[in-house]
Design an enzyme around this catalytic site. Sequence first.
Site, PDB file in Angstrom:
ATOM      1  N   ASN A 137     -77.476 117.651 -35.359  1.00  0.00           N
ATOM      2  CA  ASN A 137     -77.489 116.475 -36.166  1.00  0.00           C
ATOM      3  C   ASN A 137     -78.173 115.487 -35.398  1.00  0.00           C
ATOM      4  OD1 ASN A 137     -75.822 113.928 -36.209  1.00  0.00           O
ATOM      5  ND2 ASN A 137     -74.539 115.446 -35.223  1.00  0.00           N
ATOM      6  N   CYS A 147     -73.038 108.845 -27.956  1.00  0.00           N
ATOM      7  CA  CYS A 147     -73.825 109.285 -29.184  1.00  0.00           C
ATOM      8  C   CYS A 147     -75.296 109.727 -28.463  1.00  0.00           C
ATOM      9  CB  CYS A 147     -74.034 108.222 -30.258  1.00  0.00           C
ATOM     10  SG  CYS A 147     -75.026 108.988 -31.481  1.00  0.00           S
ATOM     11  N   GLY A 197     -69.623 122.401 -33.532  1.00  0.00           N
ATOM     12  CA  GLY A 197     -69.206 123.618 -34.268  1.00  0.00           C
ATOM     13  C   GLY A 197     -68.771 124.714 -33.065  1.00  0.00           C
ATOM     14  N   ASN A 223     -68.311 114.744 -27.447  1.00  0.00           N
ATOM     15  CA  ASN A 223     -69.267 114.569 -28.321  1.00  0.00           C
ATOM     16  C   ASN A 223     -70.252 115.609 -28.263  1.00  0.00           C
ATOM     17  OD1 ASN A 223     -71.068 113.242 -30.184  1.00  0.00           O
ATOM     18  ND2 ASN A 223     -70.202 111.054 -29.558  1.00  0.00           N
ATOM     19  N   VAL A 240     -78.181 112.069 -37.036  1.00  0.00           N
ATOM     20  CA  VAL A 240     -77.913 111.120 -37.915  1.00  0.00           C
ATOM     21  C   VAL A 240     -78.301 109.701 -37.527  1.00  0.00           C
ATOM     22  CG1 VAL A 240     -76.187 110.065 -39.315  1.00  0.00           C
ATOM     23  CG2 VAL A 240     -76.155 112.427 -39.290  1.00  0.00           C
ATOM     24  N   GLY A 241     -77.783 109.685 -36.263  1.00  0.00           N
ATOM     25  CA  GLY A 241     -77.963 108.363 -35.485  1.00  0.00           C
ATOM     26  C   GLY A 241     -77.241 107.018 -36.125  1.00  0.00           C
ATOM     27  N   ASN A 265     -67.261 105.112 -28.861  1.00  0.00           N
ATOM     28  CA  ASN A 265     -68.402 106.055 -28.647  1.00  0.00           C
ATOM     29  C   ASN A 265     -69.167 105.672 -27.623  1.00  0.00           C
ATOM     30  OD1 ASN A 265     -70.195 108.236 -28.925  1.00  0.00           O
ATOM     31  ND2 ASN A 265     -70.832 107.428 -31.129  1.00  0.00           N
TER      32      ASN A 265
HETATM   33  C1  FMN Z   1     -72.971 114.849 -38.891  1.00  0.00           C
HETATM   34  C2  FMN Z   1     -72.089 114.355 -37.854  1.00  0.00           C
HETATM   35  C3  FMN Z   1     -71.906 112.954 -37.504  1.00  0.00           C
HETATM   36  C4  FMN Z   1     -71.191 112.542 -36.412  1.00  0.00           C
HETATM   37  N1  FMN Z   1     -71.137 110.997 -36.134  1.00  0.00           N
HETATM   38  C5  FMN Z   1     -70.307 110.802 -35.204  1.00  0.00           C
HETATM   39  C6  FMN Z   1     -70.092 109.167 -34.980  1.00  0.00           C
HETATM   40  O1  FMN Z   1     -70.595 108.469 -35.706  1.00  0.00           O
HETATM   41  N2  FMN Z   1     -69.336 109.131 -33.967  1.00  0.00           N
HETATM   42  C7  FMN Z   1     -69.098 109.911 -32.932  1.00  0.00           C
HETATM   43  O2  FMN Z   1     -68.508 109.414 -31.870  1.00  0.00           O
HETATM   44  N3  FMN Z   1     -69.323 111.225 -32.984  1.00  0.00           N
HETATM   45  C8  FMN Z   1     -69.768 111.640 -33.983  1.00  0.00           C
HETATM   46  N4  FMN Z   1     -70.149 113.107 -34.373  1.00  0.00           N
HETATM   47  C9  FMN Z   1     -69.615 113.806 -33.112  1.00  0.00           C
HETATM   48  C10 FMN Z   1     -68.231 114.477 -33.709  1.00  0.00           C
HETATM   49  O3  FMN Z   1     -67.416 113.597 -33.958  1.00  0.00           O
HETATM   50  C11 FMN Z   1     -67.596 115.513 -32.612  1.00  0.00           C
HETATM   51  O4  FMN Z   1     -67.711 114.702 -31.200  1.00  0.00           O
HETATM   52  C12 FMN Z   1     -68.609 116.600 -32.677  1.00  0.00           C
HETATM   53  O5  FMN Z   1     -69.139 117.124 -33.864  1.00  0.00           O
HETATM   54  C13 FMN Z   1     -67.991 117.915 -31.849  1.00  0.00           C
HETATM   55  O6  FMN Z   1     -66.862 118.383 -32.529  1.00  0.00           O
HETATM   56  P1  FMN Z   1     -66.901 119.305 -33.606  1.00  0.00           P
HETATM   57  O7  FMN Z   1     -67.464 120.454 -32.897  1.00  0.00           O
HETATM   58  O8  FMN Z   1     -65.426 119.960 -33.983  1.00  0.00           O
HETATM   59  O9  FMN Z   1     -67.818 119.081 -34.805  1.00  0.00           O
HETATM   60  C14 FMN Z   1     -71.041 113.410 -35.391  1.00  0.00           C
HETATM   61  C15 FMN Z   1     -70.980 114.768 -35.641  1.00  0.00           C
HETATM   62  C16 FMN Z   1     -71.720 115.207 -36.851  1.00  0.00           C
HETATM   63  C17 FMN Z   1     -71.708 116.618 -37.078  1.00  0.00           C
END
Ligand code: FMN
Length: 302
Positions: free
Chosen positions: A69, A130, A217, A192, A71-72, A127
């Site tokens: 992703n 990012c 994931g 992250n 998204v930003g 955070n």
């Molecule tokens: C669509 C999306 C948006 C995310 N937005 C943020 C965010 O706003 N702030 C942040 O610290 N991490 C953000 N993350 C990272 C997740 O919080 C997490 O650290 C990362 O996806 C790894 O965990 P997972 O494998 O269980 O998804 C985002 C991840 C995804 C997939």
Amino acid sequence: MANLNVKINDLELKNPVMTASGTFGYGLEFADFVPLNEIGGIIVKGTTLEPRQGNDYPRLAETAQGMLNCVGLQNKGVDYFCENIYPQIQNIDTNMIVNVSGNSPETYAACAEKIATLDKIPAIEVNISCPNVKSGGMAFGVTCEGAASVVKAVRKVYHKTMIVKLSPNVTNIADIARACEAEGADSVSLINTLMGMAVDIEKRKPMLSIRTGGLSGPAVKPVALRMVYDVAHAVKIPVVGLGGISNAKDAIEFLMCGATAIEIGTANFIDPAVTKKVKDGINDWLEAHGVKDVNEIIGAIQ
Ligand SMILES: Cc1cc2nc3c(=O)[nH]c(=O)nc-3n(C[C@H](O)[C@H](O)[C@H](O)COP(=O)(O)O)c2cc1C
């Protein structure tokens, strides 16, 4: 029932399962699918001092065992959050934690200072990791000096629990964790997303608008586990583990590697009730193995 209570500094969690920022909205969006009061903590969408539009589309790409992703950090800014979102989420019966971002130590601190005024928000997750924004974001999380500068600025104005979210896109994550601990972070969370890329061979173009994105994931779980293990052995503050968790077994692996609590991200998109299933599954495993308290398995792997 085994005891599932854990503590991150002064923050008491009724169980170690939290949601990862950006994957669970503000919690309300999931209320029809999962009892929110059974989740140990809900970490809401990334929030910044000023509103942010996020990146152009396409922002998502599927990958083997994961997704990218970019998204930003799209959000309406901290004032909008305080005035419009907070009143809707303040009575959710769990720890509502705000994920804070910025493009300078000062903007991180200004955002955190506003969140500090909200009685029902007991903690923030800062955070510094990012990978999808041009200025700030991960830039702070990839050097000890950058990480320290943000933690120091936020610590001056924020006196509740501060969790600092680390980037895996570094040479030595334990050094960054130690720098955060030295400036007064109460906890670190990791990981992250990992920076990655996907290509559309017919268009001969990257799949994502800004070329690269963050990988999350199941694909990232082994990397995340190794980093959690390294960091848990490098700092004294509690560690929150995440990256690829999609069932109770995954969560228990993180706890055994030294995480006091865990977060679930991408798996919420596949099963919006996954958090409750993981919580129940941890309890079932503890009972089946005659373990009365989840704290007994935290850091079991030396
Ligand atoms: C669509 C999306 C948006 C995310 N937005 C943020 C965010 O706003 N702030 C942040 O610290 N991490 C953000 N993350 C990272 C997740 O919080 C997490 O650290 C990362 O996806 C790894 O965990 P997972 O494998 O269980 O998804 C985002 C991840 C995804 C997939």
